[in-house]
Design a protein around this motif. Structure first.
Motif, PDB file in Angstrom:
ATOM      1  N   GLN A  33      45.821  34.432  -4.627  1.00 37.83           N
ATOM      2  CA  GLN A  33      45.293  33.069  -4.441  1.00 37.83           C
ATOM      3  C   GLN A  33      44.405  32.666  -5.616  1.00 37.83           C
ATOM      4  OE1 GLN A  33      43.432  32.503  -0.642  1.00 37.83           O
ATOM      5  NE2 GLN A  33      43.090  30.324  -0.954  1.00 37.83           N
ATOM      6  N   PRO A 213      13.963  40.234  -7.001  1.00 38.54           N
ATOM      7  CA  PRO A 213      13.376  39.394  -5.954  1.00 38.54           C
ATOM      8  C   PRO A 213      13.111  40.212  -4.695  1.00 38.54           C
ATOM      9  CG  PRO A 213      15.280  38.315  -6.936  1.00 38.54           C
ATOM     10  CD  PRO A 213      15.230  39.696  -7.514  1.00 38.54           C
ATOM     11  N   SER A 225      16.152  35.962 -12.085  1.00 37.87           N
ATOM     12  CA  SER A 225      16.996  34.971 -11.411  1.00 37.87           C
ATOM     13  C   SER A 225      18.327  34.773 -12.124  1.00 37.87           C
ATOM     14  CB  SER A 225      16.264  33.628 -11.295  1.00 37.87           C
ATOM     15  OG  SER A 225      16.019  33.067 -12.566  1.00 37.87           O
ATOM     16  N   ALA A 229      22.074  33.833 -10.557  1.00 37.84           N
ATOM     17  CA  ALA A 229      22.716  32.530 -10.775  1.00 37.84           C
ATOM     18  C   ALA A 229      24.054  32.700 -11.504  1.00 37.84           C
ATOM     19  CB  ALA A 229      21.789  31.618 -11.573  1.00 37.84           C
ATOM     20  N   ALA A 232      26.833  34.329  -9.321  1.00 40.24           N
ATOM     21  CA  ALA A 232      27.378  33.308  -8.414  1.00 40.24           C
ATOM     22  C   ALA A 232      28.252  32.320  -9.191  1.00 40.24           C
ATOM     23  CB  ALA A 232      26.237  32.576  -7.708  1.00 40.24           C
ATOM     24  N   ALA A 406      18.357  23.013  -9.783  1.00 45.25           N
ATOM     25  CA  ALA A 406      18.937  23.121  -8.441  1.00 45.25           C
ATOM     26  C   ALA A 406      19.160  21.760  -7.796  1.00 45.25           C
ATOM     27  CB  ALA A 406      18.045  23.997  -7.554  1.00 45.25           C
TER      28      ALA A 406
ATOM     29  N   LEU B  29      21.135  37.301  -1.130  1.00 44.06           N
ATOM     30  CA  LEU B  29      21.389  36.057  -1.872  1.00 44.06           C
ATOM     31  C   LEU B  29      22.854  35.853  -2.243  1.00 44.06           C
ATOM     32  CD1 LEU B  29      18.586  35.368  -4.460  1.00 44.06           C
ATOM     33  CD2 LEU B  29      18.918  34.480  -2.149  1.00 44.06           C
ATOM     34  N   LEU B  30      23.448  36.881  -2.856  1.00 48.35           N
ATOM     35  CA  LEU B  30      24.812  36.676  -3.356  1.00 48.35           C
ATOM     36  C   LEU B  30      25.852  36.622  -2.247  1.00 48.35           C
ATOM     37  CD1 LEU B  30      24.746  38.711  -6.678  1.00 48.35           C
ATOM     38  CD2 LEU B  30      24.952  36.228  -6.416  1.00 48.35           C
ATOM     39  N   GLN B  33      26.306  32.707  -0.934  1.00 50.75           N
ATOM     40  CA  GLN B  33      26.918  31.667  -1.776  1.00 50.75           C
ATOM     41  C   GLN B  33      27.858  30.789  -0.951  1.00 50.75           C
ATOM     42  OE1 GLN B  33      28.773  33.246  -5.299  1.00 50.75           O
ATOM     43  NE2 GLN B  33      29.219  31.223  -6.154  1.00 50.75           N
ATOM     44  N   PRO B 179      25.457  28.180  -7.215  1.00 48.01           N
ATOM     45  CA  PRO B 179      24.810  29.062  -8.193  1.00 48.01           C
ATOM     46  C   PRO B 179      23.388  28.643  -8.582  1.00 48.01           C
ATOM     47  CG  PRO B 179      27.117  28.777  -8.750  1.00 48.01           C
ATOM     48  CD  PRO B 179      26.843  27.855  -7.588  1.00 48.01           C
ATOM     49  N   PRO B 180      23.096  27.361  -8.881  1.00 45.41           N
ATOM     50  CA  PRO B 180      21.712  27.057  -9.280  1.00 45.41           C
ATOM     51  C   PRO B 180      20.714  27.239  -8.145  1.00 45.41           C
ATOM     52  CG  PRO B 180      23.215  25.276  -9.906  1.00 45.41           C
ATOM     53  CD  PRO B 180      23.960  26.180  -8.989  1.00 45.41           C
ATOM     54  N   GLN B 181      21.145  26.975  -6.918  1.00 44.65           N
ATOM     55  CA  GLN B 181      20.244  27.160  -5.784  1.00 44.65           C
ATOM     56  C   GLN B 181      19.965  28.664  -5.571  1.00 44.65           C
ATOM     57  OE1 GLN B 181      23.050  25.085  -5.527  1.00 44.65           O
ATOM     58  NE2 GLN B 181      21.783  23.302  -5.960  1.00 44.65           N
ATOM     59  N   ILE B 182      20.997  29.473  -5.773  1.00 38.38           N
ATOM     60  CA  ILE B 182      20.797  30.919  -5.661  1.00 38.38           C
ATOM     61  C   ILE B 182      19.858  31.396  -6.770  1.00 38.38           C
ATOM     62  CG2 ILE B 182      22.021  33.121  -5.980  1.00 38.38           C
ATOM     63  CD1 ILE B 182      24.269  31.886  -4.229  1.00 38.38           C
ATOM     64  N   GLY B 183      20.003  30.822  -7.949  1.00 39.31           N
ATOM     65  CA  GLY B 183      19.086  31.144  -9.047  1.00 39.31           C
ATOM     66  C   GLY B 183      17.648  30.771  -8.694  1.00 39.31           C
ATOM     67  N   LEU B 184      17.482  29.614  -8.093  1.00 37.03           N
ATOM     68  CA  LEU B 184      16.126  29.184  -7.729  1.00 37.03           C
ATOM     69  C   LEU B 184      15.522  30.094  -6.660  1.00 37.03           C
ATOM     70  CD1 LEU B 184      13.735  27.238  -7.747  1.00 37.03           C
ATOM     71  CD2 LEU B 184      15.041  25.669  -6.309  1.00 37.03           C
ATOM     72  N   ALA B 186      16.172  33.225  -6.168  1.00 30.93           N
ATOM     73  CA  ALA B 186      15.773  34.467  -6.835  1.00 30.93           C
ATOM     74  C   ALA B 186      14.482  34.241  -7.621  1.00 30.93           C
ATOM     75  CB  ALA B 186      16.896  34.945  -7.761  1.00 30.93           C
ATOM     76  N   ARG B 190      12.921  35.332  -3.475  1.00 34.30           N
ATOM     77  CA  ARG B 190      13.613  35.614  -2.220  1.00 34.30           C
ATOM     78  C   ARG B 190      14.781  36.569  -2.457  1.00 34.30           C
ATOM     79  NH1 ARG B 190      12.205  32.433   2.382  1.00 34.30           N
ATOM     80  NH2 ARG B 190      13.910  33.635   3.277  1.00 34.30           N
ATOM     81  N   ALA B 191      14.797  37.670  -1.727  1.00 37.70           N
ATOM     82  CA  ALA B 191      15.910  38.621  -1.818  1.00 37.70           C
ATOM     83  C   ALA B 191      16.988  38.293  -0.798  1.00 37.70           C
ATOM     84  CB  ALA B 191      15.408  40.042  -1.581  1.00 37.70           C
ATOM     85  N   ARG B 235      40.587  30.450   3.704  1.00 40.40           N
ATOM     86  CA  ARG B 235      39.688  30.994   2.673  1.00 40.40           C
ATOM     87  C   ARG B 235      39.222  29.886   1.745  1.00 40.40           C
ATOM     88  NH1 ARG B 235      43.041  36.616   1.438  1.00 40.40           N
ATOM     89  NH2 ARG B 235      42.494  37.543   3.444  1.00 40.40           N
ATOM     90  N   HIS B 236      40.139  29.025   1.392  1.00 41.42           N
ATOM     91  CA  HIS B 236      39.795  27.938   0.490  1.00 41.42           C
ATOM     92  C   HIS B 236      38.777  27.000   1.144  1.00 41.42           C
ATOM     93  CE1 HIS B 236      40.594  24.407  -2.189  1.00 41.42           C
ATOM     94  NE2 HIS B 236      40.518  25.385  -3.053  1.00 41.42           N
TER      95      HIS B 236
END
Lengths: 433, 433
Positions: A33, A213, A225, A229, A232, A406, B29-30, B33, B179-184, B186, B190-191, B235-236
């Motif tokens: 996929q 973190p 971070s 990022a 992801a 973000a 965090l990851l 996503q 991705p940017p929110q996950i970066g923020l 971290a 936040r773990a 999945r999509h």
């Protein structure tokens, strides 16, 4: 160390010239996929493979039901059921009907299908709305059926090969496999398919100041971070991404970590340590790689005419000449660099033709002009409003402003020769979607 | 069995009224996503947590470099290095400078940073382009430096809290984590984070005629394609999807299979066996579920005023009242049904606000009018051309035409009250993206 300044386009061009699509492998359908097909898929057997019913009903000879009406139904002898998957030993003779299910093969002798709703369903009463389940009412496969309407030959019959014929090209090499393409591959009988696999991208951040973190921060430390990022972002771009924790600013440690990771990497992405400082470990560690006789490539460190993201490294490493992109360490710089350079590289490894984010032109909505350094291409974070056709800057120009990043869904591009962009001016916008 | 005909909107409304967002869980965090955040994220410590250098250079007192030029440089004593991650014991006194790296804390006494390019880098020669690596040239952390330009107070210093302040709202509950929110997350330490998880969707197809792709076909058999297409589509849409092989048309087998799968399912999707035939096993198996005293819910089978996709089932099953959508078995019907009903349900389980595909209006590009049955909403496969603003039908109306489906990227919607759509007319188009 060269003091040449490279343009964004030159750097990207060099990366895309060096990054080759991954070698194709045979994958199970559902593992393929999102991947690019590298073979033409020719249909081996027609679809459908046999004439079959498109309705639940009765397979009949048309002459037997000519002129039939609810008042004067044609009365036929039911000779049995043809269920979907039936091997088909039934034959429909004159005055006979076979009860037939959607998808079941049209039995020999029958010319058309009468939907069950056009019959009494064998009940001897009025028009049927449904068949009774064969398991609870096996008598439905025998007895008589009253047909209330005539049908033309081939009515409610899907002809063999009406979807695709044997020998047809079902999918062309180069097709990206989404859900309907995977459905088609299954329908033509393919269990596996040859595609370019998703690239395995190893992401690591460098910096002695970085703390995982959730752990306590000491003086002078910040949380890592970038590795989160970018991992992801690599996944979002289509890669299988592995996040390696932050590596301390020690060249030997970094070199050993990268060498360890090479085994599972189609590409390596680092952040930090690429500038002009005395502890810029990525530069220090990788400048010596490629100088010996057993390692491949070498990494070139450059200054680009862009903001943020001026210092960048690119090259290859290890015996397989694995591509390595070394991004700056500031969170916004590294993210913008990812979008500009790493994402296209990941998509090039996948063999995708379209490696770039969509670009649009939008009207700048701002209180005051945006200023931009002369000779540099500036990328500002923005919020794009499709309906209004506008883009609004989010946060400032600082390369450490992750909170603003973000809230952004676009990059506003201010070209090299523009030093000021007035509110109401048209700007190029990269949609981050 | 009701003979009521339901509209597409009524059916969708019933589904969305019944499907509740999944209970939040704390995820790494990851792993979060693409998920929806269900807590407000308040900043615990300011970003950056301390005043730090935005350049590689020298931390100085501004009065010491006032009036400095290349011709008449300010000569300062280098008291040591401040690397990123440094705990910071250095102090910069009058006539002194500390060599400082990007991200390193501004040492007490210093008021600004002079970039290394504005100095001789300690070489005693002309302007530096870089620092030498501390590992190879430790003497750079001592001796003298000549500064060629003055700086204002706070120049090249990122102030503590200039990105976010402690107590600020970093991310609001309801935010989708890209991705940017996950970066923020971290960056603020936040773990893990509380989100609604991806729904686990079990996909199974039913039909005694179905053969696993790659296996030999006997008379009357076809390859199972629905379970592949719908698993990929789930999945999509954001789900964790499990494909269960095709199940034969036997109610007990189907019931046992579904009961087995309940343990890992937040939603079950079946295809086939929902119409009016005598072997419509999904209807047969699930109509009895919910009648006993130990099982939940029950599944309602309906006829919808749509084409393709008229027969549909929806309800819940098992002790947890797991939602179940029973789609028709024709490949195009099942795919269109997925898009209309299952995809929104998956996204509702995820807690997303926007559960629908984007819709646009486009001009119909066709050789002849499209005909559509009165009283039914018809969904035709189409190819959308954004630049031209047109949509072109692909393939015919048959619900078995998987080859055409694989060439489509849009659905053309022909409303219930429209029986003919002329070339050049404006049509509603659902973008399948």
């Amino acid at each position: 160390m060269s003091s040449t300044i490279w343009s964004v386009d030159e750097h990207l061009e060099d990366i895309l010239a060096a990054v080759k699509p991954l070698e194709p492998i045979e994958l199970q359908l559902l593992d393929a996929q999102g991947c690019v097909l590298v073979e033409d898929i020719t249909v081996q057997i027609a679809l459908p493979p046999f004439d079959n019913s498109s309705m639940d009903g009765y397979a009949v000879r048309t002459s037997d039901v000519a002129g039939a009406s609810e008042e004067f139904p044609a009365v036929l002898t039911v000779v049995g059921d043809v269920a979907a998957g039936s091997g088909g030993t039934l034959r429909v003779g004159p005055g006979e009907a076979a009860r037939i299910m959607t998808g079941a093969p049209l039995p020999p002798g029958a010319e058309a299908v009468v939907p069950v709703e056009w019959t009494d369903g064998g009940s001897g009463g009025g028009p049927a709305v449904t068949m009774r389940a064969a398991s609870g009412a096996p008598e439905g496969a025998s007895g008589e059926v009253r047909v209330h309407r005539p049908v033309e030959a081939r009515a409610h019959v899907r002809a063999r090969g009406s979807d695709v014929q044997a020998g047809d090209l079902a999918l062309e090499s180069g097709t990206v496999l989404g859900p309907p393409q995977i459905g088609l591959l299954a329908a033509v009988g393919r269990a596996t398919v040859k595609v370019r696999p998703r690239p395995r991208v190893v992401v690591l951040s460098t910096g002695s100041e970085l703390v995982q973190p959730g752990e306590p921060l000491s003086a002078g430390q910040i949380f890592d971070s970038n590795s989160f990022a970018l991992t992801a972002a690599a996944r979002h771009a289509g890669a299988i991404a592995y996040r390696v924790g932050a590596v301390t600013d020690d060249a030997d440690t970094l070199r050993a970590t990268i060498e360890d990771q090479l085994i599972r990497a189609d590409m390596i992405v680092t952040t930090g340590g690429v500038s002009v400082g005395a502890y810029d470990v990525v530069k220090e560690a990788l400048s010596s790689v490629g100088e010996g006789d057993d390692t491949g490539g070498g990494v070139d460190f450059r200054k680009l005419a862009m903001q943020p993201g001026k210092p960048q490294g690119f090259g290859s490493i290890g015996p397989e000449h694995t591509p390595l992109l070394a991004l700056p360490g500031n969170p916004v710089s590294s993210y913008v660099s990812f979008e500009l350079f790493v994402r296209p590289a990941i998509r090039a490894l996948m063999g995708l033709k379209d490696v770039h984010r969509p670009k649009v032109r939008a009207t700048l909505s701002a209180d005051k002009p945006l200023s931009s350094p002369s000779g540099k291409r500036q990328f500002l974070r923005g919020a794009y409003d499709e309906a209004a056709g506008t883009v609004t800057p989010v946060g400032g120009t600082g390369s450490h402003l992750v909170a603003a990043l973000a809230r952004a869904d676009a990059l506003i591009v201010v070209p090299e020769d523009t030093t000021e962009l007035e509110p109401g001016a048209e700007a190029e916008v990269v949609l981050l979607g």
